[in-house]
Design an enzyme around this catalytic site. Structure first.
Site, PDB file in Angstrom:
ATOM      1  N   CYS A 156       9.359   2.420  -4.056  1.00  0.00           N
ATOM      2  CA  CYS A 156       8.704   1.142  -4.359  1.00  0.00           C
ATOM      3  C   CYS A 156       8.638   0.932  -5.873  1.00  0.00           C
ATOM      4  O   CYS A 156       8.803   1.875  -6.641  1.00  0.00           O
ATOM      5  CB  CYS A 156       7.318   1.089  -3.729  1.00  0.00           C
ATOM      6  SG  CYS A 156       5.998   1.779  -4.750  1.00  0.00           S
ATOM      7  N   CYS A 194       8.994   7.917  -2.714  1.00  0.00           N
ATOM      8  CA  CYS A 194       8.916   6.475  -2.414  1.00  0.00           C
ATOM      9  C   CYS A 194       9.731   5.696  -3.441  1.00  0.00           C
ATOM     10  O   CYS A 194       9.696   5.992  -4.634  1.00  0.00           O
ATOM     11  CB  CYS A 194       7.451   6.039  -2.464  1.00  0.00           C
ATOM     12  SG  CYS A 194       7.216   4.261  -2.317  1.00  0.00           S
ATOM     13  N   CYS A 210       6.150   3.472  -7.585  1.00  0.00           N
ATOM     14  CA  CYS A 210       6.475   4.901  -7.609  1.00  0.00           C
ATOM     15  C   CYS A 210       7.810   5.176  -8.294  1.00  0.00           C
ATOM     16  O   CYS A 210       8.048   6.276  -8.772  1.00  0.00           O
ATOM     17  CB  CYS A 210       6.547   5.460  -6.189  1.00  0.00           C
ATOM     18  SG  CYS A 210       5.002   5.360  -5.292  1.00  0.00           S
ATOM     19  N   HIS A 258       2.525  -0.806  -3.329  1.00  0.00           N
ATOM     20  CA  HIS A 258       3.020   0.434  -2.713  1.00  0.00           C
ATOM     21  C   HIS A 258       2.813   0.421  -1.189  1.00  0.00           C
ATOM     22  O   HIS A 258       3.732   0.739  -0.433  1.00  0.00           O
ATOM     23  CB  HIS A 258       2.330   1.661  -3.323  1.00  0.00           C
ATOM     24  CG  HIS A 258       2.537   2.890  -2.510  1.00  0.00           C
ATOM     25  ND1 HIS A 258       3.675   3.681  -2.630  1.00  0.00           N
ATOM     26  CD2 HIS A 258       1.795   3.437  -1.505  1.00  0.00           C
ATOM     27  CE1 HIS A 258       3.610   4.654  -1.738  1.00  0.00           C
ATOM     28  NE2 HIS A 258       2.489   4.532  -1.047  1.00  0.00           N
ATOM     29  N   ASP A 295      -1.197 -18.224  12.401  1.00  0.00           N
ATOM     30  CA  ASP A 295      -1.987 -17.972  13.609  1.00  0.00           C
ATOM     31  C   ASP A 295      -2.686 -19.286  13.975  1.00  0.00           C
ATOM     32  O   ASP A 295      -2.561 -20.280  13.268  1.00  0.00           O
ATOM     33  CB  ASP A 295      -2.954 -16.819  13.389  1.00  0.00           C
ATOM     34  CG  ASP A 295      -4.014 -17.151  12.368  1.00  0.00           C
ATOM     35  OD1 ASP A 295      -4.043 -18.289  11.869  1.00  0.00           O
ATOM     36  OD2 ASP A 295      -4.835 -16.271  12.068  1.00  0.00           O
ATOM     37  N   ASP A 303       1.593  -7.691  12.590  1.00  0.00           N
ATOM     38  CA  ASP A 303       0.881  -8.071  11.372  1.00  0.00           C
ATOM     39  C   ASP A 303      -0.430  -7.308  11.369  1.00  0.00           C
ATOM     40  O   ASP A 303      -0.944  -6.945  12.431  1.00  0.00           O
ATOM     41  CB  ASP A 303       0.558  -9.580  11.354  1.00  0.00           C
ATOM     42  CG  ASP A 303      -0.662  -9.886  12.196  1.00  0.00           C
ATOM     43  OD1 ASP A 303      -0.536  -9.893  13.433  1.00  0.00           O
ATOM     44  OD2 ASP A 303      -1.758 -10.059  11.636  1.00  0.00           O
TER      45      ASP A 303
HETATM   46 ZN   LIG Z   1       5.414   3.731  -3.737  1.00  0.00          ZN
END
Ligand SMILES: [Zn+2]
Length: 369
Positions: free
Chosen positions: A301, A299, A304, A333, A89, A261
């Site tokens: 990720c 999920c 998880c 996560h 930025d 963002d």
């Molecule tokens: Zn997750």
């Protein structure tokens, strides 16, 4: 920079940006690395959660570690050990956030360093020279962010100043990297249109919508998107700055925005607010103190679902005692959730199924975890 739209579904579009340090598939969310670090997250994890591009903050990196260090490393990439694209930025928003500590003139902004009180000056030319040293794939013009509420006259003057500064940015940039213009004009459609028309004449590599998420209502934000996005060039990337919730991202994509963002997924993670497709969890709540489930059983990720998983009870415990691992797991996560959301939207647009996908997204978000 090359930008190619691959598929369209309504106004939503899926595209690819070819940048100096790699390709970025859009719509995309850019994790925010203010000081050159996405708080608590290593580059290894950023790669694991499929981050394609990260955001660095010109203002903060200029103050610390400073340009001498950046020059030593020939830019931010080597310094932070990240080889994929970076967007920086311009510092405009941070200077605006200083409130009464700054003095805005035609030439630029005079202010006192929030670190040691030194007298500092940021202008279009200074911001461009800093971003040139940071060597980011995408640099942003130095603009004046307009707060809310504001009178139309103030918004007009501020937008005009930003336009004059945009021209000075373009003239002084002197880099092969990409430079994006920023549309200002607060919540006034005609001012937004005037800003966009002025920027288009300067022919930037992409266009951003700035000055949203500054305290306006959701209706105001959607009204501006409705009005402005259709007028933005079809053949250039469109970036909605500093926005927002998962719902905001879906609406942004629905309107035809490509890039986003926001500090929300990372900041909320550190405060125990976890996002999930079936609604959000406040993991510090005592109801999770002995919950053996992962944050979200569906999920994928690394927190998880990695063969074994971290339980809600454990993350609850870590966050209650302020153990840094609690923030790291929650941030991993949440960022995965945001990046996966964008990936799902790209897939739905390519399958011409975005409207159904969007309806399904809202239905699931209300199910509750
Ligand atoms: Zn997750």
């Amino acid at each position: 920079m090359r930008f190619s739209v691959l598929a369209k579904d309504g106004n939503a579009r899926s595209s690819v940006l070819n940048l100096a340090n790699g390709n970025v598939k859009t719509p995309i969310f850019m994790p925010v690395g203010t000081y050159g670090a996405v708080k608590g997250i290593t580059v290894d994890v950023l790669n694991k959660i499929n981050a394609q591009i990260v955001l660095g903050n010109t203002f903060h990196l200029w103050l610390r570690p400073g340009l001498e260090v950046m020059e030593e490393f020939k830019g931010l990439h080597k310094f932070i050990n990240w080889s994929k694209p970076i967007l920086t930025d311009s510092g405009g928003f941070q200077v605006w956030s200083l409130g009464n500590l700054r003095k805005v003139t035609e030439q630029g902004v005079f202010f006192k360093s929030p670190i040691n009180g030194d007298n500092l000056f940021l202008s279009p030319e200074v911001s461009m020279s800093i971003q040139r040293v940071l060597n980011s794939d995408i640099a942003m013009v130095f603009d004046e962010c307009t707060g809310w509420p504001v009178t139309k006259k103030e918004a007009h003057n501020s937008m005009q100043l930003s336009l004059r500064w945009a021209q000075r940015c373009k003239e002084s940039f002197g880099s092969k990297n990409s430079l994006f213009g920023i549309i200002q004009g607060s919540m006034f459609e005609d001012l937004r249109q005037e800003s966009l028309a002025g920027l288009k004449k300067l022919n930037f590599d992409g266009y951003a919508i700035g000055g949203l998420s500054v305290g306006e209502s959701k209706e105001d934000m959607l009204r501006i998107l409705d009005d402005v996005v259709p007028l933005m060039p079809q053949n250039k990337p469109r970036y909605l700055m500093g926005v927002g919730t998962p719902e905001d991202l879906v609406e942004g994509v629905f309107h035809g925005v490509d890039m986003f963002d926001c500090v929300l997924p990372t900041r909320n993670a550190r405060n125990g607010w976890l996002f999930s497709q079936y609604g959000d969890l406040k993991i510090r709540n005592s109801r999770y103190s002995s919950d053996k489930n992962p944050i979200d059983p569906y999920c994928n990720c690394p927190v998880c679902n990695s063969g074994t998983f971290y339980t809600r009870a454990y993350i609850h415990h870590l966050q209650k005692i302020n153990e840094m691992l609690g923030s790291v797991l929650a941030t991993t996560h949440n960022l995965w959730f945001y990046l996966d959301l964008m990936k799902q939207m790209r897939g739905a647009i390519e399958a011409k199924n975005f409207i159904n996908w969007r309806q399904n997204f809202y239905e699931k978000r209300h199910v509750g975890v």
